[in-house]
Scaffold this motif. Structure first.
Motif, PDB file in Angstrom:
ATOM      1  N   MET A 138       0.892  -1.365   0.078  1.00 19.71           N
ATOM      2  CA  MET A 138      -0.077  -0.056   0.225  1.00 19.71           C
ATOM      3  C   MET A 138       0.919   1.239   0.000  1.00 19.71           C
ATOM      4  N   SER A 139       0.336   2.428  -0.672  1.00 19.91           N
ATOM      5  CA  SER A 139       1.301   3.512  -0.660  1.00 19.91           C
ATOM      6  C   SER A 139       1.265   4.246   0.554  1.00 19.91           C
ATOM      7  N   GLY A 140       0.188   4.329   1.323  1.00 16.77           N
ATOM      8  CA  GLY A 140       0.044   5.163   2.464  1.00 16.77           C
ATOM      9  C   GLY A 140      -1.485   4.927   3.324  1.00 16.77           C
ATOM     10  N   ILE A 141      -1.503   5.715   4.415  1.00 10.04           N
ATOM     11  CA  ILE A 141      -2.652   5.587   5.222  1.00 10.04           C
ATOM     12  C   ILE A 141      -3.662   7.039   4.965  1.00 10.04           C
ATOM     13  N   ASP A 142      -4.873   6.725   4.822  1.00 14.10           N
ATOM     14  CA  ASP A 142      -5.868   7.812   4.934  1.00 14.10           C
ATOM     15  C   ASP A 142      -6.777   7.627   5.925  1.00 14.10           C
ATOM     16  N   TYR A 143      -6.266   8.259   7.185  1.00 15.65           N
ATOM     17  CA  TYR A 143      -7.302   7.699   8.270  1.00 15.65           C
ATOM     18  C   TYR A 143      -8.014   9.274   8.739  1.00 15.65           C
ATOM     19  N   HIS A 144      -9.253   8.956   9.445  1.00 13.83           N
ATOM     20  CA  HIS A 144     -10.133   9.992  10.104  1.00 13.83           C
ATOM     21  C   HIS A 144      -8.891  10.641  11.025  1.00 13.83           C
ATOM     22  N   TYR A 145      -8.926  11.981  10.885  1.00 13.94           N
ATOM     23  CA  TYR A 145      -8.041  13.050  11.843  1.00 13.94           C
ATOM     24  C   TYR A 145      -7.710  12.556  13.089  1.00 13.94           C
ATOM     25  N   SER A 146      -9.088  12.005  13.670  1.00 18.41           N
ATOM     26  CA  SER A 146      -8.742  11.537  15.383  1.00 18.41           C
ATOM     27  C   SER A 146      -7.649  10.755  15.524  1.00 18.41           C
ATOM     28  N   HIS A 147      -7.445   9.816  14.582  1.00 20.39           N
ATOM     29  CA  HIS A 147      -6.270   9.005  14.735  1.00 20.39           C
ATOM     30  C   HIS A 147      -4.880   9.633  14.859  1.00 20.39           C
ATOM     31  N   PHE A 148      -4.903  10.821  13.932  1.00 19.09           N
ATOM     32  CA  PHE A 148      -3.425  11.471  14.337  1.00 19.09           C
ATOM     33  C   PHE A 148      -3.518  12.467  15.316  1.00 19.09           C
ATOM     34  N   LEU A 149      -4.637  12.810  16.037  1.00 24.18           N
ATOM     35  CA  LEU A 149      -4.624  13.330  17.264  1.00 24.18           C
ATOM     36  C   LEU A 149      -4.429  12.658  18.581  1.00 24.18           C
ATOM     37  N   LYS A 150      -5.032  11.452  18.345  1.00 26.08           N
ATOM     38  CA  LYS A 150      -4.713  10.311  19.637  1.00 26.08           C
ATOM     39  C   LYS A 150      -3.408  10.069  19.519  1.00 26.08           C
ATOM     40  N   ASP A 151      -2.835   9.624  18.365  1.00 24.55           N
ATOM     41  CA  ASP A 151      -1.180   9.172  18.384  1.00 24.55           C
ATOM     42  C   ASP A 151      -0.506  10.060  17.501  1.00 24.55           C
ATOM     43  N   THR A 152       0.054  11.378  18.354  1.00 26.93           N
ATOM     44  CA  THR A 152       0.517  12.423  17.725  1.00 26.93           C
ATOM     45  C   THR A 152       2.099  11.993  16.902  1.00 26.93           C
ATOM     46  N   ASP A 153       2.558  10.779  17.118  1.00 30.98           N
ATOM     47  CA  ASP A 153       3.681  10.132  16.344  1.00 30.98           C
ATOM     48  C   ASP A 153       3.103   9.556  14.937  1.00 30.98           C
ATOM     49  N   LEU A 154       1.762   9.197  14.700  1.00 30.80           N
ATOM     50  CA  LEU A 154       1.620   8.299  13.650  1.00 30.80           C
ATOM     51  C   LEU A 154       1.823   8.558  12.444  1.00 30.80           C
ATOM     52  N   ALA A 155       1.925   9.870  12.067  1.00 28.68           N
ATOM     53  CA  ALA A 155       2.224  10.391  10.867  1.00 28.68           C
ATOM     54  C   ALA A 155       3.885  10.251  10.795  1.00 28.68           C
ATOM     55  N   LYS A 156       4.586  10.539  11.856  1.00 29.16           N
ATOM     56  CA  LYS A 156       5.960  10.273  11.760  1.00 29.16           C
ATOM     57  C   LYS A 156       6.531   8.770  11.485  1.00 29.16           C
ATOM     58  N   LYS A 157       5.585   7.891  12.371  1.00 25.79           N
ATOM     59  CA  LYS A 157       5.899   6.381  11.909  1.00 25.79           C
ATOM     60  C   LYS A 157       5.585   5.932  10.648  1.00 25.79           C
ATOM     61  N   ALA A 158       4.586   6.525  10.273  1.00 23.74           N
ATOM     62  CA  ALA A 158       4.297   6.126   8.593  1.00 23.74           C
ATOM     63  C   ALA A 158       5.193   6.630   7.765  1.00 23.74           C
ATOM     64  N   LYS A 159       5.617   7.773   7.937  1.00 24.66           N
ATOM     65  CA  LYS A 159       6.555   8.408   6.935  1.00 24.66           C
ATOM     66  C   LYS A 159       8.005   7.783   6.993  1.00 24.66           C
ATOM     67  N   SER A 160       8.295   7.253   8.407  1.00 20.44           N
ATOM     68  CA  SER A 160       9.738   6.265   8.278  1.00 20.44           C
ATOM     69  C   SER A 160       9.606   5.425   7.628  1.00 20.44           C
ATOM     70  N   MET A 161       8.445   4.736   7.466  1.00 18.86           N
ATOM     71  CA  MET A 161       8.356   3.350   6.527  1.00 18.86           C
ATOM     72  C   MET A 161       7.878   3.632   5.059  1.00 18.86           C
ATOM     73  N   GLY A 162       8.046   4.778   4.807  1.00 19.92           N
ATOM     74  CA  GLY A 162       7.910   5.239   3.351  1.00 19.92           C
ATOM     75  C   GLY A 162       6.414   5.140   3.061  1.00 19.92           C
ATOM     76  N   LEU A 163       5.568   5.327   3.969  1.00 25.56           N
ATOM     77  CA  LEU A 163       4.261   5.593   3.821  1.00 25.56           C
ATOM     78  C   LEU A 163       3.640   6.981   3.766  1.00 25.56           C
ATOM     79  N   LEU A 164       2.703   7.361   2.734  1.00 27.58           N
ATOM     80  CA  LEU A 164       2.107   8.433   2.646  1.00 27.58           C
ATOM     81  C   LEU A 164       1.187   8.752   3.757  1.00 27.58           C
ATOM     82  N   THR A 165       0.682   9.874   3.995  1.00 23.89           N
ATOM     83  CA  THR A 165      -0.262  10.177   5.039  1.00 23.89           C
ATOM     84  C   THR A 165      -1.506  11.282   4.676  1.00 23.89           C
ATOM     85  N   ASN A 166      -2.800  10.815   4.996  1.00 26.13           N
ATOM     86  CA  ASN A 166      -3.844  11.724   4.358  1.00 26.13           C
ATOM     87  C   ASN A 166      -4.624  11.811   5.846  1.00 26.13           C
TER      88      ASN A 166
END
Length: 344
Positions: free
Chosen positions: A279-307
């Motif tokens: 998969m190219s990335g994650i496209d999650y409801h924004y509440s997931h990024f509010l709950k886990d403030t490191d989620l975007a950073k984790k995904a990007k470190s694995m080469g995954l896009l974030t939305n």
């Protein structure tokens, strides 16, 4: 009885053959966009097996060349400028036959703004309508998201909900659905009409959501099959990315198009599972990024896009921007564009 069993076997074999054919990997490029002012630049690589031959059979512009290992490039002294044409059609040949592609000068906007079902809310337009798409293009969004299902006669239909105009999409023919009146004189558009509209420019992209069918896995995969084949038939790969809540549909898109950008909408898989399924990335409801403030950073470190979706409040937009989310899907693209303009 034997005759009936024989006929049943033939029908079953025929269905299996059709299913297998629809799932066959398509010839693709890993990039369709041509940077400006770069002489002889390599544009992309075709997904051909090692040792397989590919040749350029049609190039009316005489700008391109293909290497033995499947890379398409501008010729040594060729470069695109602001005054160059921006769409180029090339045809290539492999052992499976010929296929035409469109390469596009890269003037695409990169401002993170994805208009949710088009820019409809502030423009007296229906969601997923041609007007909402045109408005998303007009105001300068990076992408315009929309949703697709299959009608009862297996045509791709644009609708966010399983029902529209009092009709259940999956139980109604395309002919009946396209008669449904939308705001401002619009009618329910076909995917082909949407693609034709987006291809009139090279600034805004389509974010095509394959809906999770209420009829199960095979129907989810069938929606994916139909949408991807239409995109390829209309040579719209340069303009089209995919999202879906159905992991079966996501895997089918990847099976068909190994180079497509696919973001998964459901937060029921680990990042590792998504990476394993390419998969190219994650496209999650924004509440997931509010709950886990490191989620975007984790995904990007694995080469995954974030939305993040669907982000409509100014404070949440600011938070997503601070987390450096790659894309932000919103019903209020005008507000997000104003925030971004103020940061310049």
């Amino acid at each position: 009885m034997k005759k009936l069993l024989f006929l049943f076997f033939i029908l079953l074999s025929s269905h299996a053959g059709m299913h297998s054919q629809s799932g066959k990997e398509l010839l693709t490029l890993d990039n369709y966009l041509i940077p400006k002012n770069k002489k002889g630049i390599s544009i992309g690589k075709f997904n051909i097996p090692a040792g397989e031959k590919i040749s350029l059979t049609k190039d009316n512009s005489s700008l391109f060349t293909i290497s033995k290992d499947g890379y398409i490039s501008l010729k040594k002294n060729a470069a695109l400028t602001e005054s160059s044409p921006w769409r180029f059609e090339v045809t290539v040949k492999t052992k499976d036959g010929e296929k035409t592609f469109e390469l596009v000068r890269d003037d695409f906007i990169r401002n993170k703004v994805i208009a949710h079902r088009g820019a409809w809310k502030n423009h007296d337009a229906s969601q997923n309508s041609l007007k909402s798409l045109k408005k998303a293009i007009e105001i300068g969004c990076e992408g315009s998201e929309f949703d697709v299902w299959l009608s009862s006669d297996n045509k791709v239909i644009l609708s966010h909900d399983p029902e529209i105009g009092g009709k259940k999409v999956e139980e109604t023919t395309a002919g009946e659905l396209h008669k449904i009146a939308l705001k401002d004189g619009d009618r329910l558009p076909s995917l082909e009409e949407y693609i034709k509209c987006i291809k009139e420019q090279n600034k805004t992209r389509l974010i095509l959501e394959v809906k999770a069918s209420q009829k199960g896995k095979e129907r989810c995969e069938a929606v994916a099959d139909s949408a991807v084949h239409i995109v390829h038939r209309m040579n719209a790969q340069a303009w089209t990315d995919y999202i879906t809540f159905s992991f079966d549909a996501a895997k089918r898109i990847r099976e068909l198009d190994p180079t497509a950008k696919i973001l998964y909408l459901e937060a029921d898989k680990t990042l590792e599972e998504l990476e394993a399924e390419r998969m190219s990335g994650i496209d999650y409801h924004y509440s997931h990024f509010l709950k886990d403030t490191d989620l975007a950073k984790k995904a990007k470190s694995m080469g995954l896009l974030t939305n993040a979706w669907t982000v409509n409040k100014v404070e949440d937009m600011q938070t997503m921007l601070n987390q450096e989310i790659d894309y932000i899907t919103t019903d209020e693209p005008e507000i997000l564009l104003e925030i971004l303009d103020a940061k310049k």
